[in-house]
Design an enzyme around this catalytic site. Structure first.
Site, short mmCIF file in Angstrom:
data_model
loop_
_atom_site.label_atom_id
_atom_site.label_comp_id
_atom_site.label_asym_id
_atom_site.label_seq_id
_atom_site.Cartn_x
_atom_site.Cartn_y
_atom_site.Cartn_z
N ASP A 82 0.82 -1.23 0.00
CA ASP A 82 0.00 0.00 0.00
C ASP A 82 0.84 1.27 0.00
OD1 ASP A 82 -2.24 -1.74 0.38
OD2 ASP A 82 -1.82 -1.75 2.52
N LYS B 146 2.25 2.24 -4.90
CA LYS B 146 2.99 1.73 -6.06
C LYS B 146 2.24 1.99 -7.35
CE LYS B 146 3.18 -2.34 -4.34
NZ LYS B 146 2.71 -2.03 -2.99
N ASN C 269 -5.18 -10.14 -4.99
CA ASN C 269 -5.17 -9.54 -3.65
C ASN C 269 -4.48 -8.18 -3.68
OD1 ASN C 269 -2.75 -10.75 -4.23
ND2 ASN C 269 -2.38 -11.55 -2.20
N GLY D 66 -4.05 -4.33 -5.11
CA GLY D 66 -5.05 -3.37 -5.58
C GLY D 66 -4.43 -2.03 -5.86
N HIS D 67 -3.79 -1.91 -7.02
CA HIS D 67 -3.20 -0.62 -7.39
C HIS D 67 -4.29 0.39 -7.71
CE1 HIS D 67 0.75 -2.02 -7.36
NE2 HIS D 67 0.78 -2.59 -8.53
N THR E 85 -6.92 -12.17 2.17
CA THR E 85 -8.07 -11.54 1.53
C THR E 85 -9.10 -12.59 1.10
OG1 THR E 85 -6.81 -11.52 -0.50
CG2 THR E 85 -6.89 -9.46 0.74
N GLN F 169 2.14 -5.83 -3.37
CA GLN F 169 2.45 -5.98 -1.94
C GLN F 169 3.78 -5.27 -1.60
OE1 GLN F 169 1.51 -9.32 -3.42
NE2 GLN F 169 -0.60 -8.89 -2.96
#
Ligand code: GTP
Length: 424
Positions: free
Chosen positions: A13, A16, A38, A40-41, A128, A223
């Site tokens: 988080d 990125k 899993n 989430g950009h 997740t 990640q």
């Protein structure tokens, strides 16, 4: 830029999405190398927000070759939905290719993920529940089904039949849960196979050809370093290798081909879920960071735990990734917090340690050692060069560089593409 790996330097988080999007403009090929849906950009293009889970961010620029590498685990349901969503918003996804060696997520992976989390009770990892872990378990156990198997229906059916026999027994005996029906899965996956078949390719060859031709390749990590299966805060980690070495394995390129490794670090630290976090701050400052930084999970909406910048973590990231530069994000979130603190080491058993410990038990007992530095009040969201930043802000960056031993190359002062400072 020749072959750049972009990694998260903290617990994920880090923003990125924005940095990959920025670098993707200069790249010709963008490769995702690990993880699954899993991740989430979040990428802002003008006022439009895009949330990408599996498709590399390069897709938002027309004509870039975008590859989902062999190290990724692919949930075809999510992928098809993501492709449809992008198409609806006018994004051309015809330049996407999916590795035939990537592993598939099947419905039972999600079932096992949820069942195992429930069984862990208090000791939940906080997955997740998207089946990522169980799919990697199958890969390692050599019972995984790969994207390439969608090209050979008999092969797919055979593997699925064998796997279901075992999985249904486990579900019944260990978790007291109902099993899965072969025909139902076959039916669902025939649709995905038809849809994805034209996109399945030998991405290892595609990326190596691109490198041979001197094309600019960006390897996009999901990640972060502390979620790496080996280098992270085990067992509160993901099931893949977000660190730079993971790019070689998950894309199928040799380490000699990588020219730069950029670590994305937030100007403070966040962590999702349980586990020790020495520089965590609760109360007013923690809440300010969470609200100003909008620190809620992209995929789950869970509030993130917030803390001061921790340079013990960043030194660990610098080492295990071989960072050549840092992209510092969300610097604007610190505006108005004065003084600021930077964690320079941990106090453990009467001694000061500067290296990130492997043991969570040790980490749990670590007290942060802080250095206090002046904050700034000025709005920095319109800054476009180092000179536009207040002196206290520049000192904060300089101190970070000194403590981590890696130069800051990029600074993000807001979520938009143009809110980026390139440090010459
Ligand atoms: P993962 O791969 O899941 O780790 O995602 P990520 O690293 O891309 O992080 P995430 O999607 O959670 O993105 C962080 C959020 O911060 C997004 O909403 C971005 O638009 C936003 N963001 C990125 N950079 C900045 C910045 O410099 N300032 C501010 N205020 N927001 C930013």
């Amino acid at each position: 830029m020749a072959a750049v790996v972009l990694v998260g330097a903290q617990w994920g988080d880090e923003g990125k999405g924005k940095i990959t999007d920025y670098l993707a403009e200069k790249a010709e090929v963008v490769v995702r190398y690990q993880g699954g849906s899993n991740a989430g950009h979040t990428v802002m293009v003008g006022e439009q927000e895009f949330k990408l889970h599996l498709v590399p961010s390069g897709i938002l620029y027309p004509g870039k070759l975008c590859l989902i590498g062999n190290g990724v685990v692919v949930d075809p349901a999510v992928l098809v939905q993501e492709l449809d969503g992008l198409a609806e918003r006018g994004i051309d996804t015809s330049s996407l290719r999916i590795s035939d060696r990537a592993h598939l997520i099947l419905p039972y992976h999600k079932g096992l993920d949820a069942a195992e989390e429930e069984r862990r009770g208090e000791a939940q990892i906080g997955t997740t529940k998207r089946g990522i872990g169980p799919s990697y378990v199958d890969k390692t156990a050599r019972t995984g089904i790969r994207v390439g198997d969608l090209l050979d229906w008999e092969e797919f059916r055979g593997k699925l039949t064998r796997n279901l026999a075992a999985v249904n027994e486990v579900l019944a005996k260990i978790y007291d849960r109902p099993g899965y029906d072969l025909e139902v899965i076959l039916d669902e996956y025939t649709g995905y196979a038809r849809r994805l078949r034209p996109l399945i390719a030998d991405t290892v060859r595609l990326v190596n050809e691109a490198l041979k031709d001197g094309r600019r390749v960006l390897f996009e990590g999901a990640q972060g370093t502390l979620l790496d299966l080996d280098q992270g805060t085990y067992p509160f980690v993901t099931s893949s290798y977000p660190t730079a070495g993971g790019a070689c394995i998950g894309a199928g390129v040799g380490p000699t081909k990588i020219t730069k490794v950029l670590g994305v670090a937030k100007a403070y630290t966040t962590r999702v879920g349980a586990g020790p976090f020495p520089a965590e701050v609760t109360g007013r400052i923690g809440d300010t960071l969470r609200e100003q930084g909008r620190e809620y999970g992209t995929t789950t909406g869970r509030p993130r735990r917030c803390g001061w910048l921790d340079t013990v973590i960043l030194r660990h990231a610098a080492e295990v990734n071989g960072l050549t530069g840092i992209a510092l994000t969300k610097l604007d979130v610190l505006t108005g917090i004065d003084p600021l603190r930077i964690c320079t080491g941990y106090r453990y058993g009467g001694e000061i340690i500067r290296d990130f410990p492997a043991s969570l038990k040790v980490l749990q007992q670590c007290e942060p050692v802080y250095e206090e530095v002046p904050g700034w009040q000025e709005d920095i969201t319109a800054a476009r060069s180092l000179a536009d930043l207040p002196a206290a802000c520049r000192s904060y960056i300089r101190r970070l560089e000194e403590l981590v031993g890696v130069p800051v190359h990029l600074i993000a002062v807001g979520p938009r593409r143009d809110q980026t400072i390139v440090v010459e």
